[in-house]
Design a protein around this motif. Structure first.
Motif: not given
Lengths: 192, 214
Positions: A31-34, A4, A43-45
């Motif tokens: 947004s920063v994901e890891w 999103a 992960h949902n990333c």
């Protein structure tokens, strides 16, 4: 599937690069994901990010589904084989942060990244559903070097999108590299 | 009458819990106060809060609350309460490793260190719940168009503004998407530069329209 919100996915064994970028990049824009490289799929990333930044040579097999998708990739130190796009090697995470800050602020003929996701157009309006164009805008002027024979098809998608939206931009595709350009720059370039 | 939006409060110190409840109530939200993670999980069965303020340390929580953890609460919020903004405050979120543990339970949690004091936490909550977006703001649990003073009380409108303050989007069901469109019409009628954007995949976010570039 794209998430999103516009995302940079940090791939590293330790979370410190994630925190470093999270504290520096404008949260209104990104947004920063890891994820640890071996755990991306958990992960949902795992949705398509706007950019990937990583370190280490550990393979990330769950990124294979991103082949043929436009996103930029930066790496600190030697990169693993088989990343879906050719990474830009940078010396430090500070350099990656600076790159991404500049990429988020690019204004090409009045077209800019909108907060959250999508683009802000010169007339002040917003458009959504243009993730590949967002990725290319953020990679301007260097472009995105794709692996395999996927570049021309990806460039064709973005080119059609630009035409449909009537934007003053063009897409160039040469030797696997897809590049966004202003319409005037394009006069002598190769079409997608 | 429209029910006010709710805020889940998970704090094992009764005095701090009461102080948090006062702040949340002053902001026009209904506090759901809990002294331990099991209570919090139980209350989440029947409530869908807009905000969750969560203390990571539960050393004062009753023994009966120890069968579940704060991370269970964060994970529940992440999986089932997509529009709830979790604000984690603790002395234990100062290290990156500690923040990473929270991230694994809820990747969009906001952090507030206890070292900065309770007043800073309250200021952070007030900032989330009361800040302006363009010419509208949440006041007393409803959206107010500041130039005209007109109000919109639907919780979707409140959720959209609060999410924007936290740089988040909201996920809306079809009926809620209709409310978002009504909110958009309301903004247009008032000549507000704020608009509701559909980001795709049922995600929505408000944005502020800028004048056209010359």
């Amino acid at each position: 599937m794209r998430g999103a919100l516009r995302t940079v996915l940090v791939l590293s064994e330790r979370p410190h690069p994630w925190a470093f970028l999270r504290d520096r990049l404008d949260p209104e824009l990104i947004s920063v994901e890891w994820a640890r490289p071996a755990e991306v799929g958990a992960h949902n990333c795992a949705v398509v990010p706007w950019a990937i930044a990583g370190t280490g040579t550990q393979p990330a097999p769950d990124l294979a589904h991103l082949a043929g998708t436009l996103f930029s990739c930066r790496w600190v130190g030697p990169a693993p084989e088989q990343l879906p796009v050719r990474p830009l090697i940078r010396p430090t995470w500070r350099a990656i942060s600076s790159d991404l800050e500049l990429a988020l602020a690019i204004d090409l003929r009045g077209v800019r990244l909108a907060p959250g996701r999508g683009l802000r157009l010169p007339d002040g309006s917003f458009i959504s559903g243009v993730a590949e164009l967002e990725a290319l805008l953020g990679a301007y002027p260097r472009g995105i070097e794709m692996v395999g024979r996927t570049a021309r098809e990806a460039a064709g998608h973005v080119s059609a999108l630009i035409e449909r939206l009537g934007l003053p931009l063009r897409v160039r595709c040469a030797r696997g590299r897809v590049t966004l350009a202003q319409a005037e720059e394009f006069a002598d370039g190769g079409a997608a | 009458m429209v029910a006010p939006p709710e805020a889940l409060l998970l704090e094992d110190d009764l005095e701090e819990l009461q102080a948090l409840a006062r702040v949340v109530r002053d902001a026009g939200l209904e506090p759901i106060s809990t002294l331990g993670p099991c209570q919090a999980l139980s209350r989440l069965e029947n409530h869908d809060p807009l905000l969750a303020v969560i203390d990571l340390e539960m050393s004062r929580a009753p023994l009966s609350e120890r069968s579940c953890s704060v991370h269970d609460v964060l994970n529940r919020l992440h999986l089932r309460h997509l529009n709830c903004i979790p604000l984690v405050y603790s002395a234990g979120v100062e290290t990156i490793d500690a923040q990473a543990r929270v991230y694994l339970s809820h990747p969009h949690a906001l952090f507030q260190s206890k070292r900065h004091g309770f007043d800073r936490l309250l200021g952070r909550i007030e900032g989330l719940l009361g800040g302006n977006v363009g010419d509208v703001a949440v006041r007393g649990g409803v959206v107010v168009h500041l130039p005209s003073g007109r109000t919109m009380s639907h919780r979707v409108a409140v959720a959209l503004l609060t999410a924007k303050r936290a740089n988040r989007s909201v996920v809306l069901r079809a009926s809620e998407a209709r409310a978002a469109r009504r909110f958009q019409q309301w903004l247009e009628e008032l000549g507000s530069p704020v608009l509701v954007r559909a980001l795709g995949g049922r995600h929505y976010q408000v944005a502020v329209r800028e004048p056209a570039a010359s």
